[in-house]
Motif scaffolding. Sequence first.
Motif, short mmCIF file in Angstrom:
data_model
loop_
_atom_site.label_atom_id
_atom_site.label_comp_id
_atom_site.label_asym_id
_atom_site.label_seq_id
_atom_site.Cartn_x
_atom_site.Cartn_y
_atom_site.Cartn_z
N ILE B 85 0.86 -1.19 0.00
CA ILE B 85 0.00 0.00 0.00
C ILE B 85 0.90 1.24 0.00
O ILE B 85 1.69 1.42 0.91
N ALA B 86 0.79 2.04 -1.03
CA ALA B 86 1.57 3.28 -1.09
C ALA B 86 0.64 4.45 -0.87
O ALA B 86 -0.40 4.55 -1.50
N HIS B 87 1.03 5.34 0.03
CA HIS B 87 0.19 6.47 0.42
C HIS B 87 0.86 7.76 -0.06
O HIS B 87 2.02 8.01 0.27
N VAL B 88 0.16 8.53 -0.85
CA VAL B 88 0.66 9.85 -1.24
C VAL B 88 -0.05 10.85 -0.34
O VAL B 88 -1.23 11.13 -0.52
N PRO B 89 0.66 11.37 0.68
CA PRO B 89 -0.03 12.19 1.67
C PRO B 89 -0.44 13.55 1.11
O PRO B 89 0.09 14.01 0.10
N GLU B 90 -1.37 14.17 1.79
CA GLU B 90 -1.82 15.50 1.39
C GLU B 90 -0.67 16.49 1.59
O GLU B 90 0.09 16.39 2.55
N GLY B 91 -0.54 17.43 0.68
CA GLY B 91 0.45 18.48 0.86
C GLY B 91 1.82 18.14 0.30
O GLY B 91 2.80 18.76 0.68
N ARG B 92 1.86 17.15 -0.61
CA ARG B 92 3.09 16.92 -1.37
C ARG B 92 4.32 16.85 -0.49
O ARG B 92 5.23 17.68 -0.57
N GLY B 107 11.65 5.86 -2.37
CA GLY B 107 10.38 5.15 -2.35
C GLY B 107 10.59 3.64 -2.34
O GLY B 107 9.82 2.91 -1.71
N ALA B 108 11.65 3.19 -3.00
CA ALA B 108 11.93 1.76 -3.05
C ALA B 108 12.91 1.34 -1.97
O ALA B 108 12.85 0.23 -1.48
N PHE B 109 13.80 2.27 -1.56
CA PHE B 109 14.82 1.97 -0.56
C PHE B 109 14.20 1.46 0.73
O PHE B 109 14.68 0.54 1.36
N ALA B 110 13.09 2.08 1.10
CA ALA B 110 12.53 1.83 2.42
C ALA B 110 12.11 0.38 2.61
O ALA B 110 11.97 -0.08 3.72
N ILE B 111 11.90 -0.36 1.53
CA ILE B 111 11.50 -1.75 1.71
C ILE B 111 12.52 -2.72 1.13
O ILE B 111 12.22 -3.87 0.87
N LEU B 158 7.30 1.68 -5.25
CA LEU B 158 6.99 0.47 -4.47
C LEU B 158 6.34 -0.60 -5.32
O LEU B 158 6.18 -1.73 -4.88
N GLU B 159 5.91 -0.23 -6.51
CA GLU B 159 5.04 -1.08 -7.32
C GLU B 159 3.89 -1.61 -6.45
O GLU B 159 3.73 -2.82 -6.27
N PRO B 160 3.11 -0.69 -5.91
CA PRO B 160 2.09 -1.08 -4.93
C PRO B 160 0.91 -1.80 -5.59
O PRO B 160 0.67 -1.64 -6.78
N ILE B 187 -2.00 4.84 -14.51
CA ILE B 187 -1.55 3.93 -13.44
C ILE B 187 -2.59 2.82 -13.23
O ILE B 187 -2.26 1.65 -13.12
N HIS B 188 -3.86 3.21 -13.21
CA HIS B 188 -4.93 2.25 -13.02
C HIS B 188 -5.01 1.27 -14.18
O HIS B 188 -5.16 0.06 -13.99
N ALA B 189 -4.85 1.80 -15.40
CA ALA B 189 -4.94 0.94 -16.58
C ALA B 189 -3.83 -0.11 -16.59
O ALA B 189 -3.99 -1.19 -17.15
N ARG B 190 -2.70 0.19 -15.94
CA ARG B 190 -1.59 -0.77 -15.91
C ARG B 190 -1.70 -1.76 -14.77
O ARG B 190 -0.78 -2.52 -14.50
N GLY B 191 -2.82 -1.71 -14.03
CA GLY B 191 -3.08 -2.79 -13.08
C GLY B 191 -2.99 -2.44 -11.61
O GLY B 191 -3.09 -3.32 -10.76
N THR B 192 -2.76 -1.17 -11.27
CA THR B 192 -2.71 -0.80 -9.85
C THR B 192 -4.10 -0.32 -9.42
O THR B 192 -4.75 0.44 -10.14
N SER B 193 -4.55 -0.79 -8.29
CA SER B 193 -5.82 -0.30 -7.75
C SER B 193 -5.58 1.07 -7.14
O SER B 193 -4.55 1.30 -6.51
#
Lengths: 321, 241
Positions: B85-92, B107-111, B158-160, B187-193
């Motif tokens: 689950i990737a979260h894009v928080p409010e306020g950039r 974004g990828a390092f963290a995991i 993250l390829e969430p 993004i949605h068309a490529r398979g991410t919910s």
Amino acid sequence: MSRALVALALLAAALLPLALESEGYAIHVLTLALLFAALGQAWNIVGGLANQMSLGHAAFFGIGAYAATILQIRFGLSPWLGLVVALALGGLAAALISLPTMRLRGHYFALATLACGEVMRVIANTAAPLTGGPAGISVPFGAEGVWMMRFEGGRPIYWLMLGALVVVTVVFEVIRRGALGYRLRAVRENIAAAEAIGVDTARVKLQAAVISGALTAALGVLYAQFNFFFDPDTVFGVASISVRIALMAIIGGIGTAAGPILGALIVIPLEEFANAALSDRAAGLSQLVYGAVLIAMVLVEPRGLMALRFSWTFRPRRASA
Amino acid sequence: MPSDAVPLLEISSLSARYDAGEVLQDISLTMHPQEFLCIIGANTAGKSTLLRCISRLVPRARGSIRFHGQELMDQPAHAIPGLGIAHVPEGRHVFPGMTVEENLCLGAFAIRHRPGLAGRLEAVYALFPRLAERRRQRAGTLSGGEQQMVAIGRAMMLEPRLLILDEPSHGLAPIIVEELHRALVDIHARGTSVLLVEQNTALALSVAGRGYVLEAGRVVLEGAARSLAQDPRVREAYLGL
């Protein structure tokens, strides 16, 4: 900085003592500068990469110095093994201090850590049976030999400090360039965004604090072997250790590997010069001059002398871009 | 609607409170794999809090949030991205002192997903060509829209399985908003919910397949985006028609 330049500087630093008088004053000052460069570098992991301005690093420094020296006096333990003990105790102390203070930021973190160093100073002063109290403690004299870190002349301990600086600098660079370094920068720049991408911010801060504390304690052991004698007010002192350690990185440039080295090579000789040249004039004059120079440096370039170098080299390019 | 499959996200009787009082009351919501879901509602309806509950950033939440059948309420906040689950928080929230590329890599390092990093970067740059041009620029010097692209791109590193976005269009110029929403559709068309929270109701309903309407911390309406856009209550309250 290019690899060749670093290698050349290292070679010059290693050969330098051969050109100096073995028991001389110059080699003593340089050894002290190397020690403080290494201390500033260890501090840099917490102060530079995580941007937590610790003013309590004397706690770890003193713990290392006392632990190894007491073990050497009581059990004849080699200072090399004392180093290992100091690493463990320093890391443990850093974890204990870090747990309650890591949520603090800015001045509050600085003040909380400052108090930790002071608590250790008071403890060392009162626990006289163990530490010798305010009278201080001496490293026992013994036969010369590498195993007990007892050397003839000033050169071996100089090389030892140089080696320590190299080790601490390598640790700093490995952290800075690696995953932990990026996580620390993420925490420093925007803690909410760091949480959002899955950084365990508490764990990252704890890791940095433990590594920094362990290295600082180990350097305390080397200080004891270099100075032979110390007391609680020197090794746990706010001005003599905590602030001085932070100062190396602040003057040189926080968050860069070269910063604390540059800072120590300027500040420590400056201190010695001010003391030697002015201490017989008027009481406090040397400190006054020393303080004035530090203030001037920080006013000219608050980001440290490293930033000054960068602004010189990069300004023309920026103007043309 | 593929309602027979295991739901991607299943929230049941979720309540959350801050010191000021109850923010979410007894929320139930189901999201299916491959869905593009939007949550609309006025300011203070609790939309952001709902997203923050999913990312476990709200300590005082009760109820159940299941992601692929796994209970999220037992998980610490930093474990959520690792679950997909990737979260894009409010306020950039970008890292201002780092370059665009460093922001993305984090974004990828963290995991600890270092293999495939280059491929992921290329995918993000394909999504936002503008970021490729500015890969060496410090994120703090970008425009608001570009920073939002960095934040979304960083989440996509993250390829969430589920991308959740909190008001991505807030405070941006209309032309950038359109570009961002095109990227979300891509993004949605490529398979991410995608789970999108938006105040810009018209835009949200034009890109999402289904929507929920939140009012004062409760779900008041739910349905296909097209029918919500026709609903007189939505039209009056949120579309100003």
